[in-house]
Design a protein around this motif. Structure first.
Motif, mmCIF file in Angstrom:
data_model
loop_
_atom_site.group_PDB
_atom_site.id
_atom_site.type_symbol
_atom_site.label_atom_id
_atom_site.label_comp_id
_atom_site.label_asym_id
_atom_site.label_seq_id
_atom_site.Cartn_x
_atom_site.Cartn_y
_atom_site.Cartn_z
ATOM 1 N N MET A 194 0.837 -1.202 0.000
ATOM 2 C CA MET A 194 0.000 0.000 0.000
ATOM 3 C C MET A 194 0.871 1.250 0.000
ATOM 4 O O MET A 194 0.648 2.173 -0.783
ATOM 5 N N ILE A 223 -5.471 3.383 -5.163
ATOM 6 C CA ILE A 223 -4.976 2.937 -3.858
ATOM 7 C C ILE A 223 -4.832 4.180 -2.993
ATOM 8 O O ILE A 223 -3.923 4.981 -3.176
ATOM 9 N N CYS A 225 -7.336 0.005 0.120
ATOM 10 C CA CYS A 225 -6.166 -0.538 -0.588
ATOM 11 C C CYS A 225 -6.454 -1.961 -1.058
ATOM 12 O O CYS A 225 -5.533 -2.755 -1.247
#
Length: 106
Positions: A25, A36, A49
């Motif tokens: 992430m 994301i 995410c």
């Protein structure tokens, strides 16, 4: 450093370098990968995410924790290949990993 491929909801590919030990992430956020967000900062408490792990890589990853499994129950379109990339750490063994970002995050 290892490479990870994020494929966004429009099928655009984002090949980025990932430092070993960092979460996928954080790698995505640092490289401005669209879709994301990582709103919780990696605390496994938001689901922003969510990614789909390419089936060829699924067995290379650690199993989901109970917290991650719980959070994935609340995302749109979960599958058996769904993961929260805040819970996955980059390693040399994951060089070439392919992750798809759900349309719902596009």
């Amino acid at each position: 450093m290892a490479k990870v491929m994020f494929i966004d909801s429009s099928n655009a590919e984002h090949l980025v370098d990932g430092e070993t030990g960092r979460s996928l992430m954080q790698i995505a956020v640092d490289n401005m990968v669209p879709g994301i967000d990582g709103e919780c900062g990696g605390a496994c408490s938001c689901g922003t995410c969510h990614v789909y792990v390419d089936p060829r890589w699924h067995a290379c990853l650690p199993t989901r924790s109970s917290d991650e499994a719980f959070m994935l129950e609340g995302v749109q379109g979960p599958t058996e290949h769904s993961r929260l990339c805040c819970q996955l750490k980059m390693s040399d063994e994951l060089d070439g990993l392919i992750l798809r970002i759900p349309v719902s995050q596009g």
